[in-house]
Design a protein around this motif. Sequence first.
Motif, PDB file in Angstrom:
ATOM      1  N   GLY A  34       0.811  -1.214   0.000  1.00 19.16           N
ATOM      2  CA  GLY A  34       0.000   0.000   0.000  1.00 19.16           C
ATOM      3  C   GLY A  34       0.844   1.264   0.000  1.00 19.16           C
ATOM      4  O   GLY A  34       0.524   2.244  -0.677  1.00 19.16           O
ATOM      5  N   ASP A  99      -7.191  -1.179  -1.361  1.00 19.31           N
ATOM      6  CA  ASP A  99      -7.996   0.035  -1.194  1.00 19.31           C
ATOM      7  C   ASP A  99      -9.393  -0.301  -0.694  1.00 19.31           C
ATOM      8  O   ASP A  99      -9.923   0.355   0.205  1.00 19.31           O
ATOM      9  CB  ASP A  99      -8.088   0.823  -2.508  1.00 19.31           C
ATOM     10  CG  ASP A  99      -6.791   1.503  -2.892  1.00 19.31           C
ATOM     11  OD1 ASP A  99      -5.899   1.670  -2.020  1.00 19.31           O
ATOM     12  OD2 ASP A  99      -6.654   1.865  -4.086  1.00 19.31           O
ATOM     13  N   ARG A 103     -11.038   0.751   2.872  1.00 18.34           N
ATOM     14  CA  ARG A 103     -12.333   1.436   2.945  1.00 18.34           C
ATOM     15  C   ARG A 103     -13.293   0.676   3.865  1.00 18.34           C
ATOM     16  O   ARG A 103     -13.979   1.251   4.694  1.00 18.34           O
ATOM     17  CB  ARG A 103     -12.909   1.593   1.537  1.00 18.34           C
ATOM     18  CG  ARG A 103     -14.146   2.448   1.474  1.00 18.34           C
ATOM     19  CD  ARG A 103     -14.682   2.731   0.056  1.00 18.34           C
ATOM     20  NE  ARG A 103     -14.165   1.947  -1.041  1.00 18.34           N
ATOM     21  CZ  ARG A 103     -13.138   2.315  -1.821  1.00 18.34           C
ATOM     22  NH1 ARG A 103     -12.503   3.444  -1.612  1.00 18.34           N
ATOM     23  NH2 ARG A 103     -12.741   1.537  -2.818  1.00 18.34           N
TER      24      ARG A 103
END
Length: 117
Positions: A34, A99, A103
Amino acid sequence: MADNRAAQDPRVCDQGLARAFAFLGKRWNGLIIGTLAVGPAGFAELVRAIPGISESVLSDRLAELATAGLVSRTVREGPPVGVTYQVTERGATLVPVLDQLARWAHENLPDRGDACA
């Protein structure tokens, strides 16, 4: 995954999911990918960007990610000689999944305030 599960007994372990979590469930692997998703970084930049990771663990994880083909290591000629790490094409396919996972965590898990500290 949902289509595969519909054809299986719901109590049967999904081997792909098991392999993914065995690899990404290792502390730091997902965070390293990430962090590199925003662009290449040197070793010292990664140490600063991922609080709490030791240099020896970062070195081990980067080697593991490189062996898996998710991160590449490029030596820059010096002086000073440097090393840059970046996500490979294969690693980049994982970024949207990370991602989505981030989230989901923001929306569904309590903020303990210590995740990146």
